[in-house]
Design a protein around this motif. Sequence first.
Motif, PDB file in Angstrom:
ATOM      1  N   VAL B 114       0.838  -1.206   0.000  1.00 52.56           N
ATOM      2  CA  VAL B 114       0.000   0.000   0.000  1.00 52.56           C
ATOM      3  C   VAL B 114       0.873   1.256   0.000  1.00 52.56           C
ATOM      4  N   GLU B 115       1.955   1.229   0.774  1.00 54.28           N
ATOM      5  CA  GLU B 115       2.830   2.418   0.813  1.00 54.28           C
ATOM      6  C   GLU B 115       3.445   2.677  -0.570  1.00 54.28           C
ATOM      7  N   LYS B 116       3.861   1.604  -1.262  1.00 57.27           N
ATOM      8  CA  LYS B 116       4.458   1.775  -2.601  1.00 57.27           C
ATOM      9  C   LYS B 116       3.413   2.318  -3.582  1.00 57.27           C
ATOM     10  N   ALA B 117       2.183   1.783  -3.486  1.00 57.99           N
ATOM     11  CA  ALA B 117       1.117   2.245  -4.378  1.00 57.99           C
ATOM     12  C   ALA B 117       0.820   3.719  -4.121  1.00 57.99           C
ATOM     13  N   LYS B 118       0.764   4.088  -2.847  1.00 56.74           N
ATOM     14  CA  LYS B 118       0.471   5.487  -2.495  1.00 56.74           C
ATOM     15  C   LYS B 118       1.564   6.407  -3.013  1.00 56.74           C
ATOM     16  N   ALA B 119       2.809   5.966  -2.847  1.00 61.76           N
ATOM     17  CA  ALA B 119       3.946   6.781  -3.301  1.00 61.76           C
ATOM     18  C   ALA B 119       3.887   6.988  -4.813  1.00 61.76           C
ATOM     19  N   ALA B 120       3.330   5.991  -5.524  1.00 66.49           N
ATOM     20  CA  ALA B 120       3.229   6.084  -6.985  1.00 66.49           C
ATOM     21  C   ALA B 120       1.903   6.727  -7.402  1.00 66.49           C
ATOM     22  N   GLY B 121       1.098   7.116  -6.420  1.00 65.28           N
ATOM     23  CA  GLY B 121      -0.187   7.765  -6.716  1.00 65.28           C
ATOM     24  C   GLY B 121      -1.209   6.826  -7.328  1.00 65.28           C
ATOM     25  N   LYS B 122      -1.087   5.523  -7.012  1.00 67.74           N
ATOM     26  CA  LYS B 122      -1.987   4.531  -7.608  1.00 67.74           C
ATOM     27  C   LYS B 122      -2.983   4.003  -6.586  1.00 67.74           C
ATOM     28  N   THR B 123      -4.173   3.631  -7.076  1.00 70.21           N
ATOM     29  CA  THR B 123      -5.141   2.931  -6.240  1.00 70.21           C
ATOM     30  C   THR B 123      -5.051   1.445  -6.591  1.00 70.21           C
ATOM     31  N   LEU B 124      -4.861   0.615  -5.586  1.00 69.02           N
ATOM     32  CA  LEU B 124      -4.693  -0.821  -5.830  1.00 69.02           C
ATOM     33  C   LEU B 124      -6.015  -1.451  -6.239  1.00 69.02           C
ATOM     34  N   THR B 125      -5.983  -2.251  -7.295  1.00 71.56           N
ATOM     35  CA  THR B 125      -7.156  -3.034  -7.662  1.00 71.56           C
ATOM     36  C   THR B 125      -7.115  -4.354  -6.892  1.00 71.56           C
TER      37      THR B 125
END
Lengths: 260, 157
Positions: B114-125
């Motif tokens: 989740v932290e990596k996704a947030k840093a990349a500005g992505k919402t995880l599917t």
Amino acid sequence: MYPLKYHKPAALADAIAALGAGEEAKVLAGGQTLLATMKQHLAAPTDLVDIRGLSLSGISAAGGDVTVGATTTHAEVAASGEVHPAVAVLAAGIGDPLVRNMGTIGGSIANNDPAADYPAAVLGMGATVVTNTREIAADDYFGGLFTTALEEGEIITAVRFPNVERAGYAKFKQPASRFCLVGVFVAKTADGARVAVTGAGEDGVFRHEGLEAALSANWSPEAVEAVTVSPDGLMSDIHGDAEYRANLIKVMARRAVAVS
Amino acid sequence: MTEVTMTVNGRKVRRDVPDETLLSEFLRESLRLTGTHVGCDTTQCGACVVHVNGAAVKSCSALAVALDGAEVTTIEGLAPNGELHPMQKAFNDNHGLQCGFCTPGMIMTSVDMVEKAKAAGKTLTEAEIRHGLEGNICRCTGYHNIVKAVAQAAQEM
């Protein structure tokens, strides 16, 4: 695990010296295969020479080539915008995210597991394996199972990928281990098509002449149909016999061309 | 024996350990941080996942001596003030565990994801969450509630 002596040299010369001095010294990079092997007592090195202090990590592009340092992790290659997208996709499918955060390209090709992904990319792209003493063409580098052209005390420092016109990778995962039941890397180069198959061969990664000829003549998924892939020399195990793998090679080749 | 210094859960620690000591053994036996579980011990199950210098890794597959100077976070480090981390709370809210053995590793992997996704500005599917959990095996839940928990925590983190 048996007792061992750990070394973390800061210079390549010191690493070579430590490898030579140990009774049975081995290079340690990400350790994602080596440490598991040691825990099972399938390997028992007296000394581990960790090469992660040698600044061999990183990706750089120059003159159309992309050089990936030996201790660059799978996660770094997967996230790279510099390597060919097919290589990034391949790296993103190795093991699992945790393994990708530690495992390295140098470790993978030094080990040359017959079901590993990276050997397919290195052989399929026609890359060059750079060591502390020489440069080895991928065609001369891979031997049989877990066997390479590396000599005692030789350390991989980088892998240099040439530019290719198109490339693609498709892998049928063994669902429990995520290793390749069959993986096929295809590349369209100025000198024709290259097709490298991993996971299937009794002697590890190999190029398939029939597929290369068909794709050199016509780079399309349909061109794969007419090729005969023989089960001779392919592995049979509880996950799939040689005929099953032979069929999968065609299916994966078709998919790899389709995504290229 | 080699002296190893690490920062574990924000605390500086120093121990003399044999060179073959795994990070999982260092955490559990030298530091008595037994929240990190050892399941398969063969780099498959993910029960032993911790964060090393900001990346989730399997602590059974790293040598402690190789991580001299590293910053390590274990499950114990997620709730320093006794208040559950949003990921821990989400696992509780969604019944994302039954026996609980895999849970520390599940949570450490999920927090990193989740932290990596947030840093990349992505919402995880949902598919990305399942793909991200490939290295963590649970034999009780069938994963559905774990995936729901990660999705919930991703909203709250």
